[in-house]
Enzyme design. Structure first.
Site, PDB file in Angstrom:
ATOM      1  N   SER A 141     -53.979  36.542 -37.485  1.00 39.37           N
ATOM      2  CA  SER A 141     -54.631  37.160 -36.657  1.00 39.37           C
ATOM      3  C   SER A 141     -54.205  38.729 -36.871  1.00 39.37           C
ATOM      4  CB  SER A 141     -53.900  36.808 -34.969  1.00 39.37           C
ATOM      5  OG  SER A 141     -54.241  37.994 -34.168  1.00 39.37           O
ATOM      6  N   TYR A 154     -46.708  35.559 -29.571  1.00 46.17           N
ATOM      7  CA  TYR A 154     -47.969  35.361 -30.610  1.00 46.17           C
ATOM      8  C   TYR A 154     -47.938  36.088 -31.781  1.00 46.17           C
ATOM      9  CZ  TYR A 154     -52.825  34.961 -31.591  1.00 46.17           C
ATOM     10  OH  TYR A 154     -54.249  34.873 -32.095  1.00 46.17           O
TER      11      TYR A 154
END
Length: 257
Positions: A141, A154
Site C-alpha cells: 500500500s 495498517y
C-alpha cells in the site's frame, strides 16, 4: 502477450474487490485460478462468473491466518494441478486509529491477516513453486511509503509486506521465483463503500468525494486497473523484474505537495 496459459494461480481474497478483478482477469488469460477467501459465498460467486465465461476456477473457504488450513489447501491444489506457478497475496483488512487508539486485539488481528497470512501462503506455496519457477505478487500500500493519518496498524502491516517481498525475492532467485509487490492508493471497491458508511454515516457522498480527491489524478483507482499491473508482473513479459514495489497511486506519493 501476457498469456497465463497452463499456469495455476492462487489468489487470496479473490471473492471481492481487487482480488475478484485479478481472478477474473487471470482466468481470461488462461490460468487455472484457485480463490482462497474467508467469505465462501463471495468466492463461489466469482467462480461462477468465471466459469460462465469459459474460464477455470475453484473456490476454497480459507482463513489465511490459520497456517494449518492454508498449508492443507495449498497442498491439495498442488496435488490436483501438478504445480503452482503464481501466488497473489491479496487478502487483507484495514483499521482506523493511531497507536494510542489501536487496541491490542485490533493490532493482533491486522498482523495475523495482513502479515502472518502472507507468510502462511508463501511458506505453503514456495516449496511447490520451486519445481517450475513462478511469480509472486504481494499487496502492499502507499501506506508503506508515506505517513497517512489514523492508519497506524495498517501502515505497520503493509511496511512488513514490502520487507517480506524483498527477502523472498532475494532468497529464491536461483529457483526461478520472482517476487514483487504493488502499492495502490485508494481503490473504489465495495470495501471502501462499506468503510465510508460505517465511519462517516450521513456524510457518504462528501467523504467519497474527499477521499477521491486525495489522489492528484482526481479519482480512486478501479479494481481492473490494479489487476492489469498484477497480470503484467506475473507474465513472462516481466521476467526481468523482481524485488520491486510498484506504486499505482494516481500520483499520490510523488505529486502530493
Amino acid at each position: 502477450m501476457f498469456t497465463l496459459e497452463n499456469k495455476t494461480a492462487i489468489v487470496t481474497g479473490g471473492g471481492s474487490g481487487i482480488g475478484r478483478a485479478i481472478s477474473i482477469l487471470f482466468a481470461k488469460q488462461g490460468s487455472a485460478v484457485h480463490i482462497l477467501d474467508f467469505d465462501s459465498n463471495g468466492a463461489n460467486k466469482v467462480v461462477e462468473e468465471i466459469k460462465a465465461s469459459g474460464g477455470n476456477a475453484t473456490a476454497h473457504q480459507c482463513d489465511v491466518s490459520n497456517q494449518q488450513q492454508v498449508t492443507d489447501i495449498i497442498k491439495a491444489i498442488a496435488e490436483i494441478s501438478g504445480s503452482i506457478q503464481l501466488l497473489i497475496n491479496n487478502a487483507g483488512v484495514a483499521h482506523v486509529g493511531t497507536v494510542e487508539t489501536t487496541s491490542e486485539d485490533d493490532f493482533n488481528r491486522l498482523f495475523n491477516i495482513n502479515v502472518k497470512g502472507v507468510y502462511n501462503c508463501l511458506q505453503g506455496a514456495i516449496p511447490f513453486m520451486k519445481a517450475t519457477g513462478g511469480a509472486i505478487v504481494n499487496m502492499a500500500s502507499i501506506a508503506s511509503s508515506v505517513g497517512i493519518p489514523d492508519r497506524f496498524a495498517y501502515s505497520m502491516t503493509k511496511g512488513a509486506v514490502v520487507g517480506i517481498t524483498l527477502s523472498v525475492a532475494k532468497d529464491f532467485l536461483n529457483d526461478g521465483i520472482r517476487c514483487n509487490c504493488i502499492s495502490p492508493a485508494r481503490v473504489h471497491t465495495p470495501f471502501v463503500d462499506g468503510f465510508i458508511s460505517k465511519n462517516y454515516p450521513g456524510k457518504e457522498t462528501e467523504m467519497f468525494e474527499k477521499l477521491s480527491k486525495t489522489q492528484p489524478i482526481g479519482r480512486m483507482a478501479k479494481p481492473d486497473e490494479i489487476a492489469h499491473l498484477v497480470l503484467y508482473l506475473c507474465s513472462d513479459e516481466a521476467s526481468f523484474i523482481t524485488g520491486c514495489d510498484y506504486p499505482i497511486d494516481g500520483g499520490f506519493i510523488n505529486l502530493n505537495n
